[in-house]
Design an enzyme around this catalytic site. Structure first.
Site, PDB file in Angstrom:
ATOM      1  N   HIS A 120       0.927  -1.259  -0.013  1.00 19.62           N
ATOM      2  CA  HIS A 120      -0.070  -0.030   0.113  1.00 19.62           C
ATOM      3  C   HIS A 120       0.690   1.368   0.070  1.00 19.62           C
ATOM      4  CE1 HIS A 120      -3.874  -2.185   1.740  1.00 19.62           C
ATOM      5  NE2 HIS A 120      -3.815  -2.220   0.414  1.00 19.62           N
ATOM      6  N   HIS A 156     -12.231  -5.029   2.120  1.00 19.50           N
ATOM      7  CA  HIS A 156     -11.862  -3.854   2.693  1.00 19.50           C
ATOM      8  C   HIS A 156     -12.247  -2.488   1.616  1.00 19.50           C
ATOM      9  CE1 HIS A 156      -7.533  -2.854   1.062  1.00 19.50           C
ATOM     10  NE2 HIS A 156      -7.813  -4.148   0.564  1.00 19.50           N
ATOM     11  N   ASP A 191      -3.151  -5.691  -6.715  1.00 18.44           N
ATOM     12  CA  ASP A 191      -2.464  -7.058  -6.468  1.00 18.44           C
ATOM     13  C   ASP A 191      -3.160  -8.435  -6.591  1.00 18.44           C
ATOM     14  OD1 ASP A 191      -4.070  -5.987  -4.314  1.00 18.44           O
ATOM     15  OD2 ASP A 191      -3.060  -7.114  -2.683  1.00 18.44           O
ATOM     16  N   HIS A 217     -12.194  -9.021  -5.758  1.00 19.01           N
ATOM     17  CA  HIS A 217     -11.526  -7.418  -5.477  1.00 19.01           C
ATOM     18  C   HIS A 217     -10.747  -7.032  -6.591  1.00 19.01           C
ATOM     19  CE1 HIS A 217      -9.971  -4.589  -2.762  1.00 19.01           C
ATOM     20  NE2 HIS A 217      -9.015  -5.206  -2.327  1.00 19.01           N
ATOM     21  N   ASP A 272      -9.013 -10.746   0.605  1.00 21.43           N
ATOM     22  CA  ASP A 272      -8.060 -10.078   1.577  1.00 21.43           C
ATOM     23  C   ASP A 272      -8.360 -10.704   3.154  1.00 21.43           C
ATOM     24  OD1 ASP A 272      -6.247  -8.742   0.063  1.00 21.43           O
ATOM     25  OD2 ASP A 272      -7.524  -6.966  -0.153  1.00 21.43           O
ATOM     26  N   HIS A 318      -3.828 -13.602   0.390  1.00 22.13           N
ATOM     27  CA  HIS A 318      -2.481 -13.461   0.735  1.00 22.13           C
ATOM     28  C   HIS A 318      -2.160 -14.286   2.108  1.00 22.13           C
ATOM     29  CE1 HIS A 318      -2.165  -9.703  -1.384  1.00 22.13           C
ATOM     30  NE2 HIS A 318      -3.196  -9.126  -0.602  1.00 22.13           N
ATOM     31  N   TYR A 361      -1.743  -7.680  10.087  1.00 19.85           N
ATOM     32  CA  TYR A 361      -2.592  -7.690   8.663  1.00 19.85           C
ATOM     33  C   TYR A 361      -3.961  -6.885   8.971  1.00 19.85           C
ATOM     34  CZ  TYR A 361      -4.766  -9.124   4.178  1.00 19.85           C
ATOM     35  OH  TYR A 361      -5.203  -9.139   2.875  1.00 19.85           O
ATOM     36  N   GLU A 371      -8.562  -4.348  -6.598  1.00 20.17           N
ATOM     37  CA  GLU A 371      -7.225  -3.683  -6.101  1.00 20.17           C
ATOM     38  C   GLU A 371      -6.130  -4.515  -6.934  1.00 20.17           C
ATOM     39  OE1 GLU A 371      -6.272  -3.497  -2.038  1.00 20.17           O
ATOM     40  OE2 GLU A 371      -4.689  -1.746  -2.294  1.00 20.17           O
TER      41      GLU A 371
HETATM   42 FE1  FEO Z   1      -7.022  -5.205  -1.065  1.00 21.19          FE
HETATM   43 FE2  FEO Z   1      -4.681  -7.699  -1.360  1.00 21.19          FE
HETATM   44  O1  FEO Z   1      -5.563  -6.157  -2.062  1.00 21.19           O
END
Ligand code: FEO
Length: 397
Positions: free
Chosen positions: A24, A146, A84, A80, A165, A226, A193, A82
């Site tokens: 981030h 999130h 990644d 999601h 996530d 993750h 996390y 994002e």
């Molecule tokens: Fe909200 Fe692992 O990206």
């Protein structure tokens, strides 16, 4: 790393990022690296659930090719937006031209604004189901866990939750399952996390877990996007999330400070003596030498926080500011706090600390303690008493 069998015909096909040290931007230190987990479900129809950060695209494609020809992928479930987890989608679609994307309406809008592709997209919402053949996928929207687009995917036949996530950890390891690695490090990384990513959404975390429990969703395994997969008693990470969301913590006080010429440090050291005299656990961290992401993890374990800064220009030291700014955004639940610090001719630092604590919705339970110039013997005693009284409040909280 090669693909890994998760369950019969379900495979981990993600990538390990051994060397990433900030996430981030520069807000989250990933001392142990991370993984980007993607899962391939092979059935009459084949679904890829999530993808990887774009530099790892080819690694993921190789993992997929070990199992099937990528052109056989029918669905790409995007839990999601994002990058990644969505970064590789453009390339996957080149190699899987018949694949249809599946996600929430907000996911569709978010992907469009990230990648500007005119992609075939199936919008799903909570309770929608999609049959793959022998298995079916059920979708559970999870807005703000999130991001607004976030969604969980559930494989009913295996009681497997793929929550993206949620329940993740940033830890690059050659192992893919929780029962293969050190439990203490795992829970510590999961706590870090939560503190750094999910803390601001704690109310929603509680509601979502309760909603899933009411839906009667049985969970045998949780495969996040993750870190490792929770296959050994996954309810322990769900319970941990509920505890962190509610602010459950030990009788423990985190003392965070910075000092200009050592006076605030003398105060901090006398304060922790007072805390320890009450038998309460404490941890002392000086800001420039301590990583912010790690400090927030320490806070998740602590009922109380004492914040100290010398005064400069009638405010806090610049080294203290980023911590307070991020604390304001994270809004940790159920913590108590107080401020302290030395000054020369105006004690503006403690006032600024208190203002920031109030903005973070943290309860201030004691007047700030200040010392002009260098603390003398009686002022050191006052610092000791300040720590002792705060420790008593923590024991009662
Ligand atoms: Fe909200 Fe692992 O990206």
């Amino acid at each position: 790393m090669a693909s890994v069998k998760v369950l019969e015909n379900i495979f981990w096909v993600g990538a390990i990022d051994w060397n990433i040290r900030t996430f981030h931007g520069f807000t989250y230190s990933t001392h142990r690296g991370t993984t980007y987990n993607a899962y391939l479900i092979v059935d009459e129809k084949t679904a890829l659930v999530d993808s990887v950060y774009v530099p790892f695209t080819e690694e993921m494609m190789e993992n997929i090719r070990e199992i099937i020809d990528p052109s056989k992928i029918d669905y790409i479930v995007v839990n999601h937006v994002e990058p990644d987890h969505s970064g590789a989608i453009s390339e996957v679609l080149k190699q899987s031209p018949n694949a249809k994307l599946v996600g929430t309406a907000r996911c569709q809008a978010g992907l469009q604004k990230h990648y500007f592709g005119n992609w075939d997209f199936k919008v799903v919402k909570t309770d929608d189901e999609m049959s793959l053949g022998e298995r079916s996928l059920k979708f559970i929207e999870a807005p703000m866990l999130h991001w607004p687009d976030s969604m969980f995917t559930y494989v009913e036949e295996d009681a497997l939750l793929l929550p993206n996530d949620a329940f993740g950890q940033h830890w690059a390891t050659s192992k893919r399952f929780d029962d293969e690695i050190d439990e203490n490090i795992l829970m510590d990384e999961a706590a870090k996390y939560y503190a750094n990513i999910l803390w601001p959404f704690s109310g929603l975390v509680i509601k979502k877990i309760e909603e899933i429990q009411k839906m009667g969703v049985k969970i045998n395994m949780i495969a996040p996007s993750h870190g490792v997969i929770w296959r050994s008693n996954p309810s322990r990470i769900v319970e941990a999330y509920l505890g962190w969301a509610k602010g459950d913590a030990r009788d423990r006080i985190l003392v965070v400070y910075d000092t200009m010429w050592g006076s605030t440090e003398k105060m901090a050291k006398a304060i922790i003596e007072g805390i320890m005299s009450e038998g309460v656990e404490t941890i002392l961290l000086r800001l420039p030498f301590s990583d912010r992401g790690d400090i927030f993890k320490e806070l998740i374990y602590s009922k109380g926080i004492l914040l100290g800064s010398s005064t400069i220009n009638n405010g806090i030291l610049p080294t203290v500011a980023p911590f307070l700014e991020e604390l304001k955004g994270l809004r940790p639940k159920n913590k108590i706090a107080a401020a302290f610090g030395s000054f020369g001719w105006g004690s503006g630092a403690v006032k600024e600390i208190e203002e920031k604590l109030e903005k973070a919705d943290i309860e201030i339970v004691a007047p700030a303690l200040t010392v002009k110039w260098v603390p003398d013997e009686s002022e050191i005693q006052k610092c000791f008493e300040f720590g002792k009284e705060f420790a008593k409040k923590v024991k009662k909280s």
